[in-house]
Design a protein around this motif. Sequence first.
Motif, PDB file in Angstrom:
ATOM      1  N   ILE A   1      -9.632   7.832   6.658  1.00  0.00           N
ATOM      2  CA  ILE A   1      -8.682   7.290   7.626  1.00  0.00           C
ATOM      3  C   ILE A   1      -8.790   5.770   7.544  1.00  0.00           C
ATOM      4  CG2 ILE A   1      -7.976   7.199  10.044  1.00  0.00           C
ATOM      5  CD1 ILE A   1      -7.800  10.021   8.908  1.00  0.00           C
ATOM      6  N   ALA A   2      -7.658   5.080   7.340  1.00  0.00           N
ATOM      7  CA  ALA A   2      -7.632   3.620   7.180  1.00  0.00           C
ATOM      8  C   ALA A   2      -7.911   2.911   8.504  1.00  0.00           C
ATOM      9  CB  ALA A   2      -6.274   3.190   6.625  1.00  0.00           C
ATOM     10  N   ASN A   3      -8.090   1.617   8.429  1.00  0.00           N
ATOM     11  CA  ASN A   3      -8.338   0.780   9.612  1.00  0.00           C
ATOM     12  C   ASN A   3      -7.120   0.746  10.526  1.00  0.00           C
ATOM     13  OD1 ASN A   3     -10.831   0.137   8.561  1.00  0.00           O
ATOM     14  ND2 ASN A   3     -10.147  -1.788   7.691  1.00  0.00           N
ATOM     15  N   GLY A   4      -7.361   0.741  11.835  1.00  0.00           N
ATOM     16  CA  GLY A   4      -6.299   0.553  12.817  1.00  0.00           C
ATOM     17  C   GLY A   4      -5.380   1.731  13.038  1.00  0.00           C
ATOM     18  N   VAL A   5      -5.717   2.886  12.537  1.00  0.00           N
ATOM     19  CA  VAL A   5      -4.865   4.074  12.697  1.00  0.00           C
ATOM     20  C   VAL A   5      -5.036   4.629  14.112  1.00  0.00           C
ATOM     21  CG1 VAL A   5      -4.497   6.450  11.907  1.00  0.00           C
ATOM     22  CG2 VAL A   5      -4.910   4.643  10.250  1.00  0.00           C
ATOM     23  N   LYS A   6      -3.932   5.059  14.704  1.00  0.00           N
ATOM     24  CA  LYS A   6      -3.958   5.742  16.000  1.00  0.00           C
ATOM     25  C   LYS A   6      -3.627   7.204  15.745  1.00  0.00           C
ATOM     26  CE  LYS A   6      -2.464   1.766  18.741  1.00  0.00           C
ATOM     27  NZ  LYS A   6      -3.741   1.242  18.959  1.00  0.00           N
ATOM     28  N   ILE A   7      -4.523   8.080  16.202  1.00  0.00           N
ATOM     29  CA  ILE A   7      -4.344   9.519  16.011  1.00  0.00           C
ATOM     30  C   ILE A   7      -3.917  10.105  17.349  1.00  0.00           C
ATOM     31  CG2 ILE A   7      -5.479  11.669  15.374  1.00  0.00           C
ATOM     32  CD1 ILE A   7      -7.341   9.873  13.604  1.00  0.00           C
ATOM     33  N   GLY A   8      -2.750  10.733  17.374  1.00  0.00           N
ATOM     34  CA  GLY A   8      -2.170  11.232  18.610  1.00  0.00           C
ATOM     35  C   GLY A   8      -2.936  12.396  19.208  1.00  0.00           C
ATOM     36  N   ALA A   9      -2.673  12.644  20.475  1.00  0.00           N
ATOM     37  CA  ALA A   9      -3.312  13.746  21.193  1.00  0.00           C
ATOM     38  C   ALA A   9      -2.929  15.071  20.550  1.00  0.00           C
ATOM     39  CB  ALA A   9      -2.896  13.723  22.652  1.00  0.00           C
ATOM     40  N   GLY A  10      -3.913  15.923  20.327  1.00  0.00           N
ATOM     41  CA  GLY A  10      -3.677  17.250  19.777  1.00  0.00           C
ATOM     42  C   GLY A  10      -3.421  17.283  18.289  1.00  0.00           C
ATOM     43  N   ALA A  11      -3.522  16.152  17.603  1.00  0.00           N
ATOM     44  CA  ALA A  11      -3.263  16.114  16.160  1.00  0.00           C
ATOM     45  C   ALA A  11      -4.389  16.794  15.391  1.00  0.00           C
ATOM     46  CB  ALA A  11      -3.121  14.669  15.692  1.00  0.00           C
ATOM     47  N   VAL A  12      -4.022  17.431  14.287  1.00  0.00           N
ATOM     48  CA  VAL A  12      -5.001  18.017  13.378  1.00  0.00           C
ATOM     49  C   VAL A  12      -4.823  17.306  12.040  1.00  0.00           C
ATOM     50  CG1 VAL A  12      -5.823  20.098  12.238  1.00  0.00           C
ATOM     51  CG2 VAL A  12      -4.940  20.227  14.572  1.00  0.00           C
ATOM     52  N   VAL A  13      -5.752  16.408  11.724  1.00  0.00           N
ATOM     53  CA  VAL A  13      -5.660  15.590  10.522  1.00  0.00           C
ATOM     54  C   VAL A  13      -6.491  16.255   9.429  1.00  0.00           C
ATOM     55  CG1 VAL A  13      -5.969  13.277   9.562  1.00  0.00           C
ATOM     56  CG2 VAL A  13      -5.462  13.547  11.993  1.00  0.00           C
ATOM     57  N   THR A  14      -5.810  16.705   8.362  1.00  0.00           N
ATOM     58  CA  THR A  14      -6.499  17.359   7.249  1.00  0.00           C
ATOM     59  C   THR A  14      -6.250  16.655   5.923  1.00  0.00           C
ATOM     60  OG1 THR A  14      -4.654  18.885   6.966  1.00  0.00           O
ATOM     61  CG2 THR A  14      -6.510  19.630   8.336  1.00  0.00           C
ATOM     62  N   ARG A  15      -5.433  15.584   5.954  1.00  0.00           N
ATOM     63  CA  ARG A  15      -5.162  14.791   4.750  1.00  0.00           C
ATOM     64  C   ARG A  15      -5.464  13.328   5.041  1.00  0.00           C
ATOM     65  NH1 ARG A  15       0.698  16.851   3.631  1.00  0.00           N
ATOM     66  NH2 ARG A  15       0.259  19.057   3.849  1.00  0.00           N
ATOM     67  N   SER A  16      -5.841  12.599   4.022  1.00  0.00           N
ATOM     68  CA  SER A  16      -6.172  11.184   4.172  1.00  0.00           C
ATOM     69  C   SER A  16      -4.975  10.380   4.671  1.00  0.00           C
ATOM     70  CB  SER A  16      -6.653  10.604   2.845  1.00  0.00           C
ATOM     71  OG  SER A  16      -7.893  11.156   2.488  1.00  0.00           O
ATOM     72  N   VAL A  17      -5.268   9.400   5.516  1.00  0.00           N
ATOM     73  CA  VAL A  17      -4.266   8.444   5.995  1.00  0.00           C
ATOM     74  C   VAL A  17      -4.722   7.090   5.472  1.00  0.00           C
ATOM     75  CG1 VAL A  17      -3.153   7.429   8.007  1.00  0.00           C
ATOM     76  CG2 VAL A  17      -3.866   9.827   8.064  1.00  0.00           C
ATOM     77  N   LEU A  18      -4.075   6.619   4.409  1.00  0.00           N
ATOM     78  CA  LEU A  18      -4.530   5.414   3.724  1.00  0.00           C
ATOM     79  C   LEU A  18      -3.757   4.161   4.106  1.00  0.00           C
ATOM     80  CD1 LEU A  18      -5.089   7.067   0.230  1.00  0.00           C
ATOM     81  CD2 LEU A  18      -6.766   6.653   2.032  1.00  0.00           C
ATOM     82  N   THR A  19      -2.708   4.291   4.915  1.00  0.00           N
ATOM     83  CA  THR A  19      -1.922   3.146   5.363  1.00  0.00           C
ATOM     84  C   THR A  19      -2.507   2.620   6.675  1.00  0.00           C
ATOM     85  OG1 THR A  19       0.025   4.216   4.422  1.00  0.00           O
ATOM     86  CG2 THR A  19       0.398   2.333   5.875  1.00  0.00           C
ATOM     87  N   PRO A  20      -2.961   1.358   6.696  1.00  0.00           N
ATOM     88  CA  PRO A  20      -3.547   0.824   7.923  1.00  0.00           C
ATOM     89  C   PRO A  20      -2.511   0.647   9.031  1.00  0.00           C
ATOM     90  CG  PRO A  20      -3.992  -0.621   6.045  1.00  0.00           C
ATOM     91  CD  PRO A  20      -3.042   0.417   5.590  1.00  0.00           C
TER      92      PRO A  20
END
Length: 187
Positions: A145-164
């Motif tokens: 997970i990149a810098n400064g990412v906001k992950i929403g309530a109830g989200a299920v993150v299973t893939r990389s988030v590379l965009t800051p």
Amino acid sequence: MMTLKEYLNSDRMGYFPLFSKAYLLDWLLKPEQYWIRKYVRMLRKEEFYMNHRKNRLLKYYFFRKKNILGARLGFVISAGCFDTGLKIYHYGSVIVNPKSRIGRNCTIHGNCCIGSKGVMPDDSPVIGDNVDIGQNAQILGGITIANGVKIGAGAVVTRSVLTPGVVVAGVPARIIKKNDESYCNND
């Protein structure tokens, strides 16, 4: 060399000055944040005596105190997972895999799971600085997970988030909002 006081004050937990009115009210009433601050202090003391001023006896003492309090609050966090600046807003089921690495100034809103998918080899997430993890979010697997990412309530993150600096939400999580800064970083 960092002192224990400096190490404890490196988190964003809003500690009150000793014997101030706010401190005394907090100690008497013992609201939710009182117990969360106490847990984070035990976690940081365990880390301090594990990494900075090695002392096995104190390390195990604070490890035990942290785990007893963690069982009441629903927290399972191993020492060394979080960098400085941790902020936890609510208690209740915050589970972090010991192999996960989370950067500076992470914010957790409660009922979160940061861990592996249960597949061998045991892969755990690597999370950047200034990440905000919403209520009931789950970050699973060997992802980044990149810098400064906001992950929403109830989200299920299973893939990389590379965009800051983006906002991700949904099941499975995907980018729902890109900030102007994120466009500048990609050029």
